[in-house]
Design a protein around this motif. Structure first.
Motif, mmCIF file in Angstrom:
data_model
loop_
_atom_site.group_PDB
_atom_site.id
_atom_site.type_symbol
_atom_site.label_atom_id
_atom_site.label_comp_id
_atom_site.label_asym_id
_atom_site.label_seq_id
_atom_site.Cartn_x
_atom_site.Cartn_y
_atom_site.Cartn_z
ATOM 1 N N THR A 1 -47.183 10.354 126.205
ATOM 2 C CA THR A 1 -46.717 9.632 124.827
ATOM 3 C C THR A 1 -47.501 8.346 124.774
ATOM 4 N N TYR A 2 -47.813 7.582 125.909
ATOM 5 C CA TYR A 2 -48.539 6.492 125.948
ATOM 6 C C TYR A 2 -49.735 6.800 125.255
ATOM 7 N N ALA A 3 -50.360 7.888 125.791
ATOM 8 C CA ALA A 3 -51.803 8.235 125.032
ATOM 9 C C ALA A 3 -51.788 8.596 123.699
ATOM 10 N N ALA A 4 -50.724 9.241 123.119
ATOM 11 C CA ALA A 4 -50.655 9.660 121.834
ATOM 12 C C ALA A 4 -50.453 8.128 120.877
ATOM 13 N N ALA A 5 -49.739 7.400 121.503
ATOM 14 C CA ALA A 5 -49.503 5.909 120.821
ATOM 15 C C ALA A 5 -51.075 5.396 120.598
ATOM 16 N N LEU A 6 -51.909 5.241 121.888
ATOM 17 C CA LEU A 6 -53.263 4.945 121.662
ATOM 18 C C LEU A 6 -54.020 5.517 120.821
ATOM 19 N N LEU A 7 -54.054 7.072 120.674
ATOM 20 C CA LEU A 7 -54.487 7.541 119.459
ATOM 21 C C LEU A 7 -54.149 7.215 118.160
ATOM 22 N N HIS A 8 -53.057 7.008 117.900
ATOM 23 C CA HIS A 8 -52.581 6.607 116.554
ATOM 24 C C HIS A 8 -53.234 5.260 116.202
ATOM 25 N N ALA A 9 -53.302 4.473 117.475
ATOM 26 C CA ALA A 9 -53.901 2.888 116.892
ATOM 27 C C ALA A 9 -55.629 2.819 116.852
ATOM 28 N N SER A 10 -56.163 3.985 117.281
ATOM 29 C CA SER A 10 -57.424 4.074 117.368
ATOM 30 C C SER A 10 -58.247 4.508 116.012
ATOM 31 N N ALA A 11 -59.185 3.711 115.770
ATOM 32 C CA ALA A 11 -59.944 4.031 114.603
ATOM 33 C C ALA A 11 -60.751 5.343 114.804
ATOM 34 N N GLU A 12 -61.005 5.839 115.944
ATOM 35 C CA GLU A 12 -61.954 6.837 116.340
ATOM 36 C C GLU A 12 -60.975 7.528 117.457
ATOM 37 N N PRO A 13 -60.028 8.188 117.040
ATOM 38 C CA PRO A 13 -59.292 8.792 118.235
ATOM 39 C C PRO A 13 -59.943 10.048 118.859
ATOM 40 N N ASP A 14 -60.617 10.916 118.260
ATOM 41 C CA ASP A 14 -61.393 11.741 118.864
ATOM 42 C C ASP A 14 -62.213 11.113 119.764
ATOM 43 N N ALA A 15 -62.786 10.195 119.682
ATOM 44 C CA ALA A 15 -63.814 9.635 120.372
ATOM 45 C C ALA A 15 -62.975 9.093 121.807
ATOM 46 N N LEU A 16 -62.189 8.275 121.143
ATOM 47 C CA LEU A 16 -61.416 7.833 122.497
ATOM 48 C C LEU A 16 -60.798 8.998 123.454
ATOM 49 N N ALA A 17 -60.197 10.204 123.007
ATOM 50 C CA ALA A 17 -59.431 11.083 123.667
ATOM 51 C C ALA A 17 -60.650 11.612 124.481
ATOM 52 N N ALA A 18 -61.958 11.783 124.163
ATOM 53 C CA ALA A 18 -62.926 12.427 125.004
ATOM 54 C C ALA A 18 -63.400 11.266 125.834
ATOM 55 N N ARG A 19 -63.436 10.086 125.831
ATOM 56 C CA ARG A 19 -63.752 9.312 127.000
ATOM 57 C C ARG A 19 -62.719 9.169 127.775
ATOM 58 N N LEU A 20 -61.338 9.265 127.196
ATOM 59 C CA LEU A 20 -60.382 9.139 128.519
ATOM 60 C C LEU A 20 -60.156 10.516 129.004
ATOM 61 N N GLU A 21 -60.775 11.284 128.571
ATOM 62 C CA GLU A 21 -60.694 12.771 128.992
ATOM 63 C C GLU A 21 -59.019 13.288 128.984
ATOM 64 N N LEU A 22 -58.448 13.103 127.783
ATOM 65 C CA LEU A 22 -56.948 13.295 127.495
ATOM 66 C C LEU A 22 -56.579 14.722 127.234
ATOM 67 N N GLY A 23 -57.629 15.603 126.858
ATOM 68 C CA GLY A 23 -57.407 16.829 126.541
ATOM 69 C C GLY A 23 -56.787 16.754 125.085
ATOM 70 N N ASP A 24 -56.192 18.149 124.772
ATOM 71 C CA ASP A 24 -55.664 18.158 123.473
ATOM 72 C C ASP A 24 -54.200 17.613 123.264
ATOM 73 N N ARG A 25 -53.535 17.736 124.299
ATOM 74 C CA ARG A 25 -52.124 17.412 124.341
ATOM 75 C C ARG A 25 -51.375 16.237 123.605
ATOM 76 N N PRO A 26 -52.157 14.902 123.896
ATOM 77 C CA PRO A 26 -51.553 13.922 123.188
ATOM 78 C C PRO A 26 -51.936 13.974 121.887
#
Length: 373
Positions: free
Chosen positions: A259-284
């Motif tokens: 849930t915290y990761a999803a909140a970060l993605l919502h605030a990011s201008a580049e959510p796909d890049a952030l998810a890749a750098r943090l290795e979050l996977g697809d779930r957030p």
């Protein structure tokens, strides 16, 4: 070193952990040194019961010692370490005492054998450079070669040397996690090294792994505030959503790291890049998409928690139960009624539960066949 400190640490350990440490010292033999190090010693001195155990051994082959202990293990030959699975399912690290050098800043260090004192001096912060040496009969002494006891007394987080963050920029994030969790103040030397860590961030994969671990802290929002206060807020998006999720935890609600990761993605201008750098996977990202949808989710679910923060004025959409309650028989007609409401909701024509109920009644009235005269 004070006998009281030795007794305080030892008494904070679980009885089965004490027995395991004594057995390691017995198996290692009289010419070896066995010591509990790092976070376990720190936490025991702060008054909590350590659960994570790190053990440094000098003068004996680590793999042979780990296998002699008779517990399941994974051996890491590069650093001559073993991860042992304890009977209760926890893991403990058996580490060969070593020195480390960093030929390339931000990359993995090169280990060489060393003494227990060398091993403590290679660590990140003074409060993590404490050890309790152990014999087959129990504790021997507290070993403090870097002033960690003074740092604990002053509640200060201090890097062990002035190139600490240049060697390993991930120490910046690890320090923010630790300072937030234990209410430690940053030493001036730590603040002076923040620019070094930021300069090396892109070349330090471990830093991004530490940022992912930050999302599993008890208060990730507070940890991010610590990073901002240190001048490192640029590493993650600035969003009040994490603070709001911290508040939900404070109220006793379960809030997952996703849930915290999803909140970060919502605030990011580049959510796909952030998810890749943090290795979050697809779930957030999938969680965020569900939270932004109009699909019904029960109270307490991550989707409902996020939706309440992202769309505080959003109403709870009607469900199949509401349609059934108006006399519609189970089956295709229920789905058609819900699809009709969802279309109007997406078009911005329904703004409340009352709007939905009124529209549902009107829709059903038009669908029902007229009675004859």
């Amino acid at each position: 070193m004070s006998v009281d400190l030795t007794t305080r640490i030892w008494s904070r350990l679980r009885p089965d952990d004490r027995a395991w440490l004594e057995s390691l010292a017995r198996l290692a033999g009289p010419d070896a040194r066995v010591a509990l190090v790092g976070g376990a010693v720190r936490d025991a001195l702060l008054g909590s019961t350590p659960l994570d155990l790190d053990v440094v051994v000098e003068g004996v082959d680590i793999e042979a010692l780990a296998r002699a202990a008779g517990l399941p293990l994974t051996f890491h030959p590069t650093f001559q370490n073993a991860t042992v699975t304890l009977p209760d399912g926890r893991t403990a690290d058996l580490v060969r005492a070593r020195r480390e050098t960093y030929p390339v800043a931000g990359q993995n260090p090169v280990p060489t054998p060393g003494t227990l004192e060398d091993d403590l001096r290679r660590r990140d912060f003074g409060v993590n450079a404490l050890a309790l040496t152990v014999s087959p009969a129990g504790p021997v002494a507290v070993l403090d070669v870097a002033g960690g006891l003074d740092d604990l007394h002053a509640r200060t987080l201090r890097p062990l040397h002035r190139h600490s963050f240049s060697d390993d920029a991930s120490r910046l994030v690890r320090g923010a996690r630790l300072a937030t969790r234990l209410a430690l103040e940053a030493h001036p030397e730590l603040l002076a090294q923040v620019p070094d860590a930021l300069e090396l961030a892109d070349r330090t994969p471990r830093l991004w792994a530490e940022l992912k671990l930050l999302l599993a802290e008890p208060r990730p929002g507070a940890a991010l505030h610590t990073m901002r206060a240190w001048g490192a807020g640029s590493l993650l998006p600035d969003t009040p959503l994490l603070d709001a999720l911290d508040d939900l935890r404070g109220q006793g609600q379960t809030v997952t790291p996703q849930t915290y990761a999803a909140a970060l993605l919502h605030a990011s201008a580049e959510p796909d890049a952030l998810a890749a750098r943090l290795e979050l996977g697809d779930r957030p990202a999938a969680l965020l998409a569900r939270a932004c949808s109009d699909t019904f989710y029960p109270d307490g679910t991550p989707e409902r928690q996020l939706r309440a923060l992202l769309r505080p004025d959003a109403h709870v959409p009607l469900t199949g139960k509401d349609v059934l309650a108006l006399g519609v028989p189970p089956g295709r007609a229920v789905g058609e009624a819900l699809a009709h409401l969802a279309g109007l909701r997406r078009a911005g024509q329904l703004h409340s539960e009352g709007d939905e109920r009124a529209e549902l009644r009107s829709y059903l009235a038009g669908k029902r066949p007229r009675r004859g005269p």
